[in-house]
Design a protein around this motif. Structure first.
Motif, short mmCIF file in Angstrom:
data_model
loop_
_atom_site.label_atom_id
_atom_site.label_comp_id
_atom_site.label_asym_id
_atom_site.label_seq_id
_atom_site.Cartn_x
_atom_site.Cartn_y
_atom_site.Cartn_z
N HIS A 74 0.82 -1.22 0.00
CA HIS A 74 0.00 0.00 0.00
C HIS A 74 0.85 1.27 0.00
CE1 HIS A 74 0.41 -0.71 4.42
NE2 HIS A 74 0.47 0.59 4.45
N ARG A 78 0.42 4.53 -2.35
CA ARG A 78 0.30 5.88 -1.78
C ARG A 78 1.38 6.82 -2.26
NH1 ARG A 78 -1.59 4.82 4.50
NH2 ARG A 78 -3.28 3.43 3.94
N LEU A 101 -14.49 5.23 -7.94
CA LEU A 101 -14.66 5.94 -6.67
C LEU A 101 -13.79 5.33 -5.56
CD1 LEU A 101 -18.53 6.43 -6.59
CD2 LEU A 101 -16.84 8.25 -6.73
N VAL A 102 -13.66 4.00 -5.58
CA VAL A 102 -12.98 3.31 -4.49
C VAL A 102 -11.51 3.69 -4.42
CG1 VAL A 102 -12.26 1.25 -5.76
CG2 VAL A 102 -12.83 1.06 -3.36
N ALA A 103 -10.96 4.22 -5.52
CA ALA A 103 -9.52 4.44 -5.57
C ALA A 103 -9.09 5.85 -5.18
CB ALA A 103 -9.01 4.12 -6.98
N HIS A 107 -9.63 8.85 0.57
CA HIS A 107 -10.36 7.84 1.33
C HIS A 107 -9.55 6.58 1.53
CE1 HIS A 107 -13.55 10.57 1.12
NE2 HIS A 107 -13.98 10.28 -0.10
N VAL A 108 -8.74 6.25 0.52
CA VAL A 108 -7.90 5.07 0.60
C VAL A 108 -6.92 5.19 1.77
CG1 VAL A 108 -5.84 4.19 -0.56
CG2 VAL A 108 -8.03 4.23 -1.77
N ARG A 109 -6.42 6.41 2.01
CA ARG A 109 -5.46 6.61 3.08
C ARG A 109 -6.09 6.52 4.45
NH1 ARG A 109 -0.73 9.82 0.97
NH2 ARG A 109 -0.92 9.38 -1.24
N PRO A 111 -9.65 5.24 5.51
CA PRO A 111 -11.00 4.76 5.17
C PRO A 111 -12.04 5.12 6.22
CG PRO A 111 -9.39 2.95 5.16
CD PRO A 111 -8.67 4.16 5.60
N PHE A 112 -11.65 5.17 7.48
CA PHE A 112 -12.66 5.40 8.52
C PHE A 112 -13.01 6.88 8.66
CE2 PHE A 112 -10.70 1.33 9.34
CZ PHE A 112 -11.82 0.53 9.40
N SER A 114 -13.27 8.70 6.18
CA SER A 114 -14.08 9.01 5.01
C SER A 114 -15.55 9.20 5.39
CB SER A 114 -13.96 7.90 3.97
OG SER A 114 -14.72 6.77 4.36
N LEU A 115 -15.93 8.62 6.53
CA LEU A 115 -17.31 8.77 6.99
C LEU A 115 -17.63 10.24 7.26
CD1 LEU A 115 -17.60 5.78 9.46
CD2 LEU A 115 -18.52 5.96 7.16
N SER A 118 -16.65 12.78 3.29
CA SER A 118 -16.97 12.43 1.91
C SER A 118 -17.81 13.53 1.28
CB SER A 118 -17.73 11.10 1.91
OG SER A 118 -18.23 10.86 0.64
N ARG A 120 -19.95 13.54 -1.68
CA ARG A 120 -20.51 12.58 -2.61
C ARG A 120 -20.66 13.10 -4.04
NH1 ARG A 120 -23.18 8.06 -1.66
NH2 ARG A 120 -24.74 7.39 -3.17
N GLU A 123 -17.40 13.92 -5.77
CA GLU A 123 -16.62 12.71 -6.06
C GLU A 123 -17.18 11.98 -7.28
OE1 GLU A 123 -16.45 10.49 -2.39
OE2 GLU A 123 -15.41 12.16 -1.43
#
Lengths: 249, 279
Positions: A74, A78, A101-103, A107-109, A111-112, A114-115, A118, A120, A123
């Protein structure tokens, strides 16, 4: 040379098999480097080592001045190395849009977190712009598993671009495409150069790289056998013998 | 009696979700009976021995179990697939033995005097946890979890620290199992190690697999059905477990992905797809 990626005497052994044997070369800023060689030459193994999928058995990888060799996968992603896969590895359970979107790196760095942060709508717009570049905008809400071969490969590129990379590693992006799709892909890859620091393009088909790649590196049996300007390299007897001689059309 | 059924259905829904949360990042945990025991016993000690309020004891024991779950997952996640399942089964067995041989926890005799849970407490927690899971299912977090679950190596290439994501989900799942365990214990009044044996862990996993592994509704439906249906086929007397087992096998034959197999799409382009681009 002002290099972004330095591969220094990299070897990769699987048990008793040597897949890469002391390969060294550099990728310059702004360059599109073609990596060619016959089947089993070690091209995909090299991509896997440079993208952190396999740890190198020996040698060193430096990217943007950072020693990458022993970092987890990872950290490669990054630090700005993105890749596609020869055997397409999309998230097949997700939609085309979600695969992009997942990439997104923020958010990848984390993830939590991101809640909380975000955005929307913005993005989705960003993802749609990337899909449009890869001529997939009208497929956004389809399942990724439903895409035909050529479009699946394009979606892999869009997903890689979503990570906002500096270096893009394309592993046989034209494999399985028809002539028209291949030509479109060539144009689109040429169009990506402005946004990327460098591209490494692995290809079995030399014609695809002619006029696209700035330089070529040729692998055979895990060793580098030639490096230089495409026209020069393709005339070298060792290359002709190892590659073109066996695969001339 | 009906109240009891609903209470146990609620507890089982929470437990099914605790398995589902861990499964969201791709790990199947048979250790959640053990985490449930941590919650029940830790909160039981807090309320009966140290006089804590139940509403302090539940989050405290959940946090403790969450930490425990995350710690266990660190070495456990070095294994994959069926080996990870075996490790988590091991955790479940160890937990029961550890409680049986700990005098402070009452050993095989059990721990008594746990009171304070009302059925509506469980209902409220089911609604709260369900709402959280539902909200998460439209976020970037859900996509990243789905990515780790489907192909953690590709997720890693995109920059996702898959180990970190899995450890956190393990911790959160363990904490939820513990919260359910604490509520359960303080309803039963008296808890014994065998309340938390491997069968409990097995049932939790079965709820999820039967109901559907891809969305929060499946786990809840599986838990509710498997808790309530056996009560309605009581007329079959001693054939009940057999008939129930056959029903499970039949269901998995017809719907191998569970009753509710769909995956919630986290985001849609919808109107953003320009009409002229469409074929």
């Amino acid at each position: 040379m002002n290099a972004t990626l330095k591969i220094d005497a990299v070897s990769k052994r699987f048990g008793g098999i040597t897949a890469l044997d002391g390969v060294s070369f550099e990728v310059a800023h702004g360059e599109l480097l073609g990596l060619i060689g016959p089947n089993g030459a070690g091209k995909s193994v090299l991509v896997n080592v440079v993208s952190g999928f396999y740890p190198a058995t020996a040698g060193a990888i430096t990217f943007d001045g950072r020693a990458m060799t022993h970092l987890p996968t990872h950290q490669f992603g990054r630090s700005g190395i993105a890749r596609t896969f020869q055997n397409i590895r999309l998230f097949r359970r997700m939609s085309v849009l979600e695969n992009v979107l997942v990439a997104f790196p923020e958010h990848v760095r984390s993830p939590f977190l991101s809640l909380l942060r975000s955005r929307r709508g913005a993005e989705i717009d960003r993802a749609m712009a990337l899909l449009a570049r890869m001529r997939l905008a009208d497929k956004a809400d389809l399942s990724a598993a439903s895409l035909p071969y050529g479009e699946a490969r394009r979606l892999e590129i869009a997903r890689a671009l979503a990570t906002n990379p500096k270096l893009l590693l394309l592993d046989e992006p034209a494999a399985g495409m028809n002539d028209r799709e291949t030509e479109e892909l060539r144009e689109d890859i040429a169009g990506l150069r402005a946004d990327l620091d460098a591209i490494v393009l692995i290809e079995h088909n030399v014609e695809f790289l002619r006029g696209l790649a700035d330089r070529l590196v040729v692998l055979d049996y895990g060793r580098k056998i030639a490096e230089g300007l495409p026209d020069d390299v393709l005339r070298e007897p060792r290359v002709v013998e190892a590659y073109l001689g066996a695969d001339d059309e | 009696m009906m109240q009891d059924y609903l209470f146990f259905a609620g507890i089982n829904i929470l437990l099914a979700w605790s398995v589902y949360i861990i499964l969201m990042s791709g790990s199947l945990s048979f250790a959640n009976g053990g985490f449930m025991a941590v919650g029940a016993y830790a909160s039981g000690l807090m309320t009966t021995r140290y006089g804590w309020d139940l509403w302090l004891a539940i989050p405290a024991s959940a946090a403790l179990a969450g930490l425990f779950g995350a710690l266990i997952s660190l070495p456990a996640l070095r294994t994959r697939g069926v080996y990870l399942i075996l490790v988590t089964i091991g955790v479940s067995f160890c937990m029961v033995v550890a409680i049986e041989s700990t005098e402070l926890l009452g050993g095989v005799q059990g721990l008594g005097g746990l009171v304070g849970t009302e059925p509506w407490h469980v209902g409220a927690l089911v609604l709260a946890v369900g709402a959280c899971l539902w909200l998460v299912s439209y976020t970037p977090l859900q996509r990243i979890l789905d990515a780790v679950r489907e192909d953690e190596h590709v997720a890693g290439a995109l920059g996702v620290n898959a180990t970190y994501v899995k450890v956190v989900t393990f911790g959160v799942g363990a904490a939820l199992a513990a919260a359910a365990g604490a509520l359960y214990g303080h309803y039963l009044i008296f808890i014994r190690p065998e309340h938390f044996n491997i069968m409990i862990s097995l049932f939790m996993v079965l709820y999820v697999i039967l109901g559907g592994v891809n969305n929060l509704w499946g786990a809840a439906l599986g838990a509710a059905l498997m808790t309530l249906v056996p009560e309605f086929i009581r007329v079959l007397a001693e054939w009940r477990p057999t008939v129930f087992g056959v029903l499970i096998v039949l269901l998995l034959l017809v719907r191998p992905e569970g009753i509710l197999a769909f995956r919630t799409v986290t985001a849609r382009a919808g109107k953003r797809i320009r009409k002229e681009g469409a074929p």
